[in-house]
Design a protein around this motif. Structure first.
Motif, PDB file in Angstrom:
ATOM      1  N   ILE A  65    -109.291 -23.872  58.398  1.00 10.24           N
ATOM      2  CA  ILE A  65    -108.548 -23.280  57.362  1.00 10.24           C
ATOM      3  C   ILE A  65    -108.496 -24.163  56.045  1.00 10.24           C
ATOM      4  CG2 ILE A  65    -106.184 -22.468  56.419  1.00 10.24           C
ATOM      5  CD1 ILE A  65    -105.326 -22.559  59.616  1.00 10.24           C
ATOM      6  N   ASN A  66    -108.903 -23.316  54.974  1.00 13.92           N
ATOM      7  CA  ASN A  66    -109.099 -23.830  53.515  1.00 13.92           C
ATOM      8  C   ASN A  66    -107.991 -23.117  52.700  1.00 13.92           C
ATOM      9  OD1 ASN A  66    -111.254 -25.580  54.031  1.00 13.92           O
ATOM     10  ND2 ASN A  66    -112.574 -23.620  53.789  1.00 13.92           N
ATOM     11  N   ILE A  67    -107.015 -23.931  52.108  1.00 19.55           N
ATOM     12  CA  ILE A  67    -105.839 -23.413  51.354  1.00 19.55           C
ATOM     13  C   ILE A  67    -105.949 -23.833  49.847  1.00 19.55           C
ATOM     14  CG2 ILE A  67    -103.450 -23.292  51.163  1.00 19.55           C
ATOM     15  CD1 ILE A  67    -103.353 -23.939  54.341  1.00 19.55           C
ATOM     16  N   LEU A  68    -105.981 -23.154  48.960  1.00 24.50           N
ATOM     17  CA  LEU A  68    -105.790 -23.285  47.810  1.00 24.50           C
ATOM     18  C   LEU A  68    -104.531 -22.744  47.047  1.00 24.50           C
ATOM     19  CD1 LEU A  68    -107.135 -24.333  44.806  1.00 24.50           C
ATOM     20  CD2 LEU A  68    -108.233 -22.071  44.610  1.00 24.50           C
ATOM     21  N   THR A  69    -103.552 -23.694  46.451  1.00 19.62           N
ATOM     22  CA  THR A  69    -102.179 -23.361  46.174  1.00 19.62           C
ATOM     23  C   THR A  69    -101.978 -23.554  44.681  1.00 19.62           C
ATOM     24  OG1 THR A  69    -101.534 -23.601  48.399  1.00 19.62           O
ATOM     25  CG2 THR A  69     -99.841 -23.410  46.689  1.00 19.62           C
ATOM     26  N   ASP A  70    -101.377 -22.753  44.086  1.00 19.50           N
ATOM     27  CA  ASP A  70    -101.079 -22.594  42.477  1.00 19.50           C
ATOM     28  C   ASP A  70     -99.591 -22.515  42.358  1.00 19.50           C
ATOM     29  OD1 ASP A  70    -103.637 -23.342  41.699  1.00 19.50           O
ATOM     30  OD2 ASP A  70    -104.149 -21.339  41.609  1.00 19.50           O
ATOM     31  N   LYS A  71     -98.874 -23.070  41.711  1.00 18.66           N
ATOM     32  CA  LYS A  71     -97.380 -22.999  41.579  1.00 18.66           C
ATOM     33  C   LYS A  71     -97.196 -22.809  39.879  1.00 18.66           C
ATOM     34  CE  LYS A  71     -94.027 -26.108  40.942  1.00 18.66           C
ATOM     35  NZ  LYS A  71     -92.986 -26.922  41.314  1.00 18.66           N
ATOM     36  N   ILE A  84     -82.296 -22.012  27.901  1.00 20.78           N
ATOM     37  CA  ILE A  84     -82.985 -21.719  29.023  1.00 20.78           C
ATOM     38  C   ILE A  84     -81.791 -21.401  30.365  1.00 20.78           C
ATOM     39  CG2 ILE A  84     -84.620 -21.716  31.266  1.00 20.78           C
ATOM     40  CD1 ILE A  84     -86.325 -23.218  29.002  1.00 20.78           C
ATOM     41  N   THR A  85     -81.578 -20.194  31.023  1.00 17.55           N
ATOM     42  CA  THR A  85     -80.680 -19.994  31.891  1.00 17.55           C
ATOM     43  C   THR A  85     -81.350 -20.071  33.357  1.00 17.55           C
ATOM     44  OG1 THR A  85     -80.343 -17.724  31.412  1.00 17.55           O
ATOM     45  CG2 THR A  85     -78.796 -19.033  30.506  1.00 17.55           C
ATOM     46  N   LYS A  86     -82.581 -19.209  33.281  1.00 12.82           N
ATOM     47  CA  LYS A  86     -83.183 -19.175  34.604  1.00 12.82           C
ATOM     48  C   LYS A  86     -84.698 -19.205  34.565  1.00 12.82           C
ATOM     49  CE  LYS A  86     -80.374 -15.705  37.041  1.00 12.82           C
ATOM     50  NZ  LYS A  86     -80.299 -14.289  37.764  1.00 12.82           N
ATOM     51  N   TYR A  87     -85.225 -19.856  35.651  1.00 13.81           N
ATOM     52  CA  TYR A  87     -86.683 -20.118  35.553  1.00 13.81           C
ATOM     53  C   TYR A  87     -87.230 -19.346  36.705  1.00 13.81           C
ATOM     54  CZ  TYR A  87     -86.606 -24.240  32.704  1.00 13.81           C
ATOM     55  OH  TYR A  87     -86.498 -25.247  31.817  1.00 13.81           O
ATOM     56  N   GLU A  88     -88.459 -18.981  36.749  1.00 12.36           N
ATOM     57  CA  GLU A  88     -89.108 -18.307  37.786  1.00 12.36           C
ATOM     58  C   GLU A  88     -90.382 -18.851  38.154  1.00 12.36           C
ATOM     59  OE1 GLU A  88     -90.215 -13.393  38.317  1.00 12.36           O
ATOM     60  OE2 GLU A  88     -91.788 -14.495  36.714  1.00 12.36           O
ATOM     61  N   ILE A  89     -90.567 -19.151  39.632  1.00 11.10           N
ATOM     62  CA  ILE A  89     -91.581 -19.810  40.064  1.00 11.10           C
ATOM     63  C   ILE A  89     -92.399 -18.748  40.945  1.00 11.10           C
ATOM     64  CG2 ILE A  89     -92.443 -21.312  41.791  1.00 11.10           C
ATOM     65  CD1 ILE A  89     -89.763 -23.084  40.980  1.00 11.10           C
ATOM     66  N   LYS A  90     -93.775 -18.680  40.665  1.00 13.01           N
ATOM     67  CA  LYS A  90     -94.677 -17.879  41.341  1.00 13.01           C
ATOM     68  C   LYS A  90     -95.907 -18.890  42.244  1.00 13.01           C
ATOM     69  CE  LYS A  90     -98.203 -14.382  40.315  1.00 13.01           C
ATOM     70  NZ  LYS A  90     -98.753 -13.610  39.311  1.00 13.01           N
ATOM     71  N   ILE A  91     -95.797 -18.648  43.462  1.00 15.85           N
ATOM     72  CA  ILE A  91     -96.864 -19.618  44.184  1.00 15.85           C
ATOM     73  C   ILE A  91     -97.827 -18.667  44.812  1.00 15.85           C
ATOM     74  CG2 ILE A  91     -97.156 -20.973  46.246  1.00 15.85           C
ATOM     75  CD1 ILE A  91     -93.938 -21.968  45.831  1.00 15.85           C
ATOM     76  N   THR A  92     -99.027 -18.990  44.410  1.00 14.78           N
ATOM     77  CA  THR A  92    -100.251 -18.189  44.992  1.00 14.78           C
ATOM     78  C   THR A  92    -101.173 -19.241  45.990  1.00 14.78           C
ATOM     79  OG1 THR A  92    -100.405 -16.892  42.859  1.00 14.78           O
ATOM     80  CG2 THR A  92    -102.260 -16.923  44.366  1.00 14.78           C
ATOM     81  N   SER A  93    -101.273 -18.701  46.987  1.00 16.33           N
ATOM     82  CA  SER A  93    -101.960 -19.203  47.954  1.00 16.33           C
ATOM     83  C   SER A  93    -103.190 -18.446  48.465  1.00 16.33           C
ATOM     84  CB  SER A  93    -101.317 -19.769  49.218  1.00 16.33           C
ATOM     85  OG  SER A  93    -100.308 -20.686  49.227  1.00 16.33           O
ATOM     86  N   GLN A  94    -104.365 -18.980  48.252  1.00 20.23           N
ATOM     87  CA  GLN A  94    -105.744 -18.352  48.530  1.00 20.23           C
ATOM     88  C   GLN A  94    -106.000 -19.113  50.032  1.00 20.23           C
ATOM     89  OE1 GLN A  94    -108.332 -18.809  45.561  1.00 20.23           O
ATOM     90  NE2 GLN A  94    -107.275 -17.095  44.270  1.00 20.23           N
TER      91      GLN A  94
END
Length: 154
Positions: A65-71, A84-94
């Motif tokens: 397995i090869n995993i590339l992860t970005d946050k 700022i009252t809220k943050y959003e996190i987006k995690i993308t894994s290929q």
């Protein structure tokens, strides 16, 4: 009386004949030989450890397995005072996995979530950490389900 017999017969006929629904077998019957990760180190550490725990030693399905992860962390909401009252996190894994015979499969998994800013900075950091762990767990489950289903098809 004849209607009752016909209704009973139809009901039994429907029950006896199956609808063709087949339960998908998602047994995790594979061994992970190697996991290469790049990108976000903390998330990859969690993903790698959980995947290795799900691996069964001595199985005939051996994969790499090869995993590339970005946050990506971005501002979701601000109040009237421009705080700022809220943050959003987006995690993308290929994820790219292959078995020893060379069959290669690629999937991209994206999970997003938001967390609120607390009055204490340490609480805000804990909110972020909890959200990242939750999103990582969802990514792990999707990876395992995808690998299991693709190995069961072949």
């Amino acid at each position: 009386m004849k209607k009752l017999i016909n209704i009973t017969f139809c009901f039994l006929l429907i029950i006896i004949t199956s609808c063709g629904f087949k339960i998908v077998n998602l047994d995790r019957n594979f061994e992970i030989l190697e996991i290469n990760t790049s990108g976000e180190r903390k998330i990859n550490y969690v993903i790698k450890n959980k995947l290795l725990l799900s691996s069964k030693k001595g199985n005939e399905n051996v994969i790499k397995i090869n995993i590339l992860t970005d946050k990506i962390k971005s501002v979701k909401e601000k109040n009237i005072n421009n705080q700022i009252t809220k943050y959003e996190i987006k995690i993308t894994s290929q994820v790219e996995y292959s078995n020893l015979s060379g069959n290669l499969a690629k999937i991209t998994i994206t999970k997003t979530g938001s967390y609120g800013v607390a009055s204490k900075y340490s609480d805000t950091l804990n909110n972020e950490k909890n959200l990242v762990n939750l999103l990582a767990e969802k990514i792990i489950e999707e990876i395992l389900n995808n690998i299991s289903s693709s190995l069961n098809e072949s």
